[in-house]
Design an enzyme around this catalytic site. Structure first.
Site, PDB file in Angstrom:
ATOM      1  N   THR A 131      27.622  -4.270  -7.743  1.00  0.00           N
ATOM      2  CA  THR A 131      27.524  -2.778  -7.974  1.00  0.00           C
ATOM      3  C   THR A 131      29.381  -2.500  -7.789  1.00  0.00           C
ATOM      4  OG1 THR A 131      27.208  -0.562  -7.484  1.00  0.00           O
ATOM      5  CG2 THR A 131      26.591  -2.362  -5.874  1.00  0.00           C
ATOM      6  N   ASP A 132      29.840  -1.493  -8.467  1.00  0.00           N
ATOM      7  CA  ASP A 132      30.941  -0.827  -8.724  1.00  0.00           C
ATOM      8  C   ASP A 132      31.033  -0.355  -6.497  1.00  0.00           C
ATOM      9  OD1 ASP A 132      29.092   0.959  -9.075  1.00  0.00           O
ATOM     10  OD2 ASP A 132      30.602   2.056 -10.342  1.00  0.00           O
ATOM     11  N   GLU A 133      29.611   0.179  -6.501  1.00  0.00           N
ATOM     12  CA  GLU A 133      29.548   1.140  -5.300  1.00  0.00           C
ATOM     13  C   GLU A 133      29.973   0.513  -3.708  1.00  0.00           C
ATOM     14  OE1 GLU A 133      25.699   3.055  -4.429  1.00  0.00           O
ATOM     15  OE2 GLU A 133      25.498   2.968  -6.902  1.00  0.00           O
ATOM     16  N   LYS A 160      25.335  -5.089  -0.459  1.00  0.00           N
ATOM     17  CA  LYS A 160      26.146  -5.745  -1.724  1.00  0.00           C
ATOM     18  C   LYS A 160      27.506  -5.942  -1.212  1.00  0.00           C
ATOM     19  CE  LYS A 160      24.966  -5.345  -4.810  1.00  0.00           C
ATOM     20  NZ  LYS A 160      23.474  -7.134  -5.464  1.00  0.00           N
TER      21      LYS A 160
HETATM   22  P1  NAD Z   1      15.551  -2.355  -9.524  1.00  0.00           P
HETATM   23  O1  NAD Z   1      15.231  -2.118  -7.506  1.00  0.00           O
HETATM   24  O2  NAD Z   1      14.780  -2.053 -10.459  1.00  0.00           O
HETATM   25  O3  NAD Z   1      15.160  -4.044  -9.741  1.00  0.00           O
HETATM   26  C1  NAD Z   1      15.359  -5.021  -8.065  1.00  0.00           C
HETATM   27  C2  NAD Z   1      13.705  -5.905  -8.450  1.00  0.00           C
HETATM   28  O4  NAD Z   1      13.920  -6.794  -7.374  1.00  0.00           O
HETATM   29  C3  NAD Z   1      12.282  -6.291  -8.275  1.00  0.00           C
HETATM   30  O5  NAD Z   1      11.708  -5.981  -8.881  1.00  0.00           O
HETATM   31  C4  NAD Z   1      12.489  -5.902  -7.433  1.00  0.00           C
HETATM   32  O6  NAD Z   1      10.808  -6.687  -7.171  1.00  0.00           O
HETATM   33  C5  NAD Z   1      13.264  -7.506  -7.153  1.00  0.00           C
HETATM   34  N1  NAD Z   1      13.103  -7.432  -5.380  1.00  0.00           N
HETATM   35  C6  NAD Z   1      13.260  -6.753  -4.238  1.00  0.00           C
HETATM   36  N2  NAD Z   1      13.669  -7.938  -3.159  1.00  0.00           N
HETATM   37  C7  NAD Z   1      13.145  -8.563  -3.202  1.00  0.00           C
HETATM   38  C8  NAD Z   1      12.607  -9.887  -2.808  1.00  0.00           C
HETATM   39  N3  NAD Z   1      13.522  -9.774  -1.511  1.00  0.00           N
HETATM   40  N4  NAD Z   1      12.899 -11.148  -3.138  1.00  0.00           N
HETATM   41  C9  NAD Z   1      12.559 -11.689  -4.477  1.00  0.00           C
HETATM   42  N5  NAD Z   1      12.617  -9.800  -5.199  1.00  0.00           N
HETATM   43  C10 NAD Z   1      13.190  -9.121  -4.570  1.00  0.00           C
HETATM   44  O7  NAD Z   1      17.413  -2.468  -9.718  1.00  0.00           O
HETATM   45  P2  NAD Z   1      18.163  -2.648 -10.620  1.00  0.00           P
HETATM   46  O8  NAD Z   1      18.880  -1.408 -10.966  1.00  0.00           O
HETATM   47  O9  NAD Z   1      17.277  -3.004 -11.513  1.00  0.00           O
HETATM   48  O10 NAD Z   1      19.346  -3.667  -9.666  1.00  0.00           O
HETATM   49  C11 NAD Z   1      19.478  -4.475 -10.473  1.00  0.00           C
HETATM   50  C12 NAD Z   1      20.784  -5.529  -9.526  1.00  0.00           C
HETATM   51  O11 NAD Z   1      21.942  -4.605 -10.535  1.00  0.00           O
HETATM   52  C13 NAD Z   1      21.075  -5.130  -7.628  1.00  0.00           C
HETATM   53  O12 NAD Z   1      21.808  -6.252  -7.759  1.00  0.00           O
HETATM   54  C14 NAD Z   1      21.954  -3.997  -8.272  1.00  0.00           C
HETATM   55  O13 NAD Z   1      22.844  -4.280  -7.108  1.00  0.00           O
HETATM   56  C15 NAD Z   1      23.097  -3.886  -9.407  1.00  0.00           C
HETATM   57  N6  NAD Z   1      23.108  -3.258  -9.730  1.00  0.00           N
HETATM   58  C16 NAD Z   1      22.417  -1.917  -9.369  1.00  0.00           C
HETATM   59  C17 NAD Z   1      23.088  -0.859 -10.943  1.00  0.00           C
HETATM   60  C18 NAD Z   1      22.191  -0.144 -10.617  1.00  0.00           C
HETATM   61  O14 NAD Z   1      22.438   0.741 -11.558  1.00  0.00           O
HETATM   62  N7  NAD Z   1      20.856  -0.281 -11.095  1.00  0.00           N
HETATM   63  C19 NAD Z   1      24.010  -0.623 -11.326  1.00  0.00           C
HETATM   64  C20 NAD Z   1      25.133  -1.768 -10.806  1.00  0.00           C
HETATM   65  C21 NAD Z   1      24.749  -2.863 -10.358  1.00  0.00           C
HETATM   66  P1  TYD Z   2      21.215   7.850  -8.166  1.00  0.00           P
HETATM   67  O1  TYD Z   2      20.709   7.515  -9.979  1.00  0.00           O
HETATM   68  O2  TYD Z   2      20.157   7.601  -7.023  1.00  0.00           O
HETATM   69  O3  TYD Z   2      22.547   6.402  -7.829  1.00  0.00           O
HETATM   70  P2  TYD Z   2      23.733   6.458  -6.882  1.00  0.00           P
HETATM   71  O4  TYD Z   2      23.672   6.538  -5.820  1.00  0.00           O
HETATM   72  O5  TYD Z   2      23.118   4.523  -7.200  1.00  0.00           O
HETATM   73  O6  TYD Z   2      24.943   6.752  -7.947  1.00  0.00           O
HETATM   74  O7  TYD Z   2      22.233   9.190  -7.992  1.00  0.00           O
HETATM   75  C1  TYD Z   2      23.144   9.266  -9.228  1.00  0.00           C
HETATM   76  C2  TYD Z   2      23.597  10.659  -8.702  1.00  0.00           C
HETATM   77  O8  TYD Z   2      22.916  11.803  -8.640  1.00  0.00           O
HETATM   78  C3  TYD Z   2      24.413  10.624  -7.064  1.00  0.00           C
HETATM   79  O9  TYD Z   2      25.659  11.454  -6.700  1.00  0.00           O
HETATM   80  C4  TYD Z   2      22.341  11.417  -6.158  1.00  0.00           C
HETATM   81  C5  TYD Z   2      22.320  11.495  -7.661  1.00  0.00           C
HETATM   82  N1  TYD Z   2      21.311  12.827  -7.009  1.00  0.00           N
HETATM   83  C6  TYD Z   2      20.966  14.301  -7.390  1.00  0.00           C
HETATM   84  O10 TYD Z   2      21.676  14.497  -7.542  1.00  0.00           O
HETATM   85  N2  TYD Z   2      19.242  14.570  -7.395  1.00  0.00           N
HETATM   86  C7  TYD Z   2      18.471  13.348  -7.296  1.00  0.00           C
HETATM   87  O11 TYD Z   2      17.123  13.701  -7.026  1.00  0.00           O
HETATM   88  C8  TYD Z   2      18.389  11.371  -7.225  1.00  0.00           C
HETATM   89  C9  TYD Z   2      17.918  10.354  -7.453  1.00  0.00           C
HETATM   90  C10 TYD Z   2      20.468  11.654  -7.424  1.00  0.00           C
END
Ligand code: NAD
Ligand code: TYD
Length: 348
Positions: A131-133, A160
């Site tokens: 992630t970019d975080e 991460k």
């Molecule tokens: P998500 O929470 O929707 O899905 C995570 C999945 O991992 C789920 O299906 C869960 O059951 C599985 N999981 C969790 N713990 C586990 C374990 N111990 N063993 C096996 N499986 C397990 O997450 P997402 O939003 O789809 O993110 C997927 C990946 O992408 C993550 O690594 C996250 O850090 C990265 N990512 C997410 C975002 C975003 O905006 N959502 C952005 C950049 C990177």
């Molecule tokens: P989120 O979807 O949790 O992603 P991330 O924190 O990983 O960027 O949140 C996106 C932005 O929205 C973040 O600045 C937090 C804010 N936020 C709210 O203001 N209210 C909410 O209920 C949630 C879940 C997030």
């Protein structure tokens, strides 16, 4: 023959990656390994579960011995590692779950790959999705580049970042063929409604307050999830060993502007007066350590691998809202049970 292990394939991004790989590569075996935590849902990939090149494996990446066994049994040649605890707010209340899955779990997969590949890295790849975080928080200007110093500030981003460091360490120390991508905030179908956009859609549909942390001036860079899946496919095959690629949509929005846009789009689609949903906006206590701004410079992947986002934010958001309208059962299923407890604890 490629045997591709995708971890976290029942989650939000993982399900789009699994679908992409299963349909794009009929000659490869695609193994979807997922523990099915609260965030994992096999409904997300129901449409491809009968594909002959697809198999689901329910397993927890924290179980190192099991990971080693799976690598041997399935003779894994490639891994796309997405499984993670992924929600910042949950990492604030329960950081150790993030250390276990994101750090130990990633370490277990690296060990399993190292043991099974045993120095024969020809035709192998360990792809870690991050992630970019990990880069921390930006002020009003500037971007995250691939060589921006890590500065994670939440337990989620710290876990991460740790996993990214471990993956790079296996490249430098053991010569393992790794690649890492760091992506901005995703949105789209199948997004669990604890994250901002699907939480807002769900609350608007249920006429519930729309909780905005602090003043709503934090900025995120949003990318449509299907574009992320294409980027991951591109990096798996074209990415250079040992390299990192930033993925982003050049699409920055302050939370409050995003909420207003979404509210108006929802009103429009629901055929009611514009301004109705905005009345639900409620400013609530800020998130602890809330990162101010994320913004990705995605020049490297665009120039070197030829990837660019395919949809505009307006189009992507519209498709996303339509998906939630058409999949109310999905939304009801995932918001029954534990979600209600989580929501009460988090927002009451
Ligand atoms: P998500 O929470 O929707 O899905 C995570 C999945 O991992 C789920 O299906 C869960 O059951 C599985 N999981 C969790 N713990 C586990 C374990 N111990 N063993 C096996 N499986 C397990 O997450 P997402 O939003 O789809 O993110 C997927 C990946 O992408 C993550 O690594 C996250 O850090 C990265 N990512 C997410 C975002 C975003 O905006 N959502 C952005 C950049 C990177
Ligand atoms: P989120 O979807 O949790 O992603 P991330 O924190 O990983 O960027 O949140 C996106 C932005 O929205 C973040 O600045 C937090 C804010 N936020 C709210 O203001 N209210 C909410 O209920 C949630 C879940 C997030």
């Amino acid at each position: 023959m490629k045997n591709i292990l995708i971890t976290g394939g029942a989650g939000f991004i993982g399900s789009h990656v699994v679908r992409r790989m299963v349909t794009q590569y009929p000659d490869a075996n695609i193994y979807n390994l997922d523990a099915l935590t609260y965030a994992g849902n096999l409904e997300n990939i129901k449409d491809i579960e009968k594909a002959t090149n697809y198999e689901f494996i329910k397993a927890d990446i924290v179980d190192g011995a099991l990971m080693e066994k799976i690598f041997v049994e399935k003779d894994i040649t490639h891994i796309i590692h997405l499984a993670a605890e992924s929600h910042v707010d949950r990492s604030i209340t329960n950081p150790m779950a993030f250390v276990e899955t994101n750090v130990i779990g990633t370490g277990n997969l690296l060990q399993a790959a190292k043991k099974h590949w045993n120095g024969n890295y020809n035709g192998k790849k360990f792809y870690h999705v991050s992630t970019d975080e990990v880069y921390g928080s930006l002020g009003e200007t500037g971007f995250f580049y691939e060589d921006t110093a890590y500065d994670p500030r939440s337990p989620y981003s710290a876990s991460k970042a740790s996993s990214d460091h471990l993956v790079r360490a296996f490249y430098h120390t053991y010569g393992m063929p790794i690649v890492i991508s760091n992506c901005s905030n995703n949105y789209g179908p199948n997004h669990f409604p604890e994250k901002l956009i699907p939480l807002l859609i769900n609350n608007i549909l249920n006429d519930k307050p729309l909780p905005i942390y602090g003043k709503g001036d934090n900025v995120r860079d949003w990318l449509f999830v299907k574009d992320h899946a294409v980027a991951i496919d591109t990096i798996l095959y074209k990415g250079k060993e040992g390299e990192t690629y930033n993925i982003g949509g050049h699409n920055e929005w302050s939370n409050i502007d995003l909420v207003r846009l979404l509210c108006d789009k929802m009103d429009e689609k629901l055929g009611r007066e514009i301004g109705t949903a905005q009345k639900l906006i409620t400013f609530v206590k800020d998130r602890a350590g809330h990162d101010m701004r994320y913004a990705i410079d995605a020049t490297k992947i665009e120039k070197e691998l030829g990837w660019t986002p395919s949809v505009t934010f307006e189009e992507g958001l519209s498709q996303t809202i339509d998906w939630y309208f058409e999949n109310k059962d999905w939304l009801e299923n995932v918001t029954s049970g534990d979600y209600a407890n989580y929501y009460d604890k988090m927002y009451s």
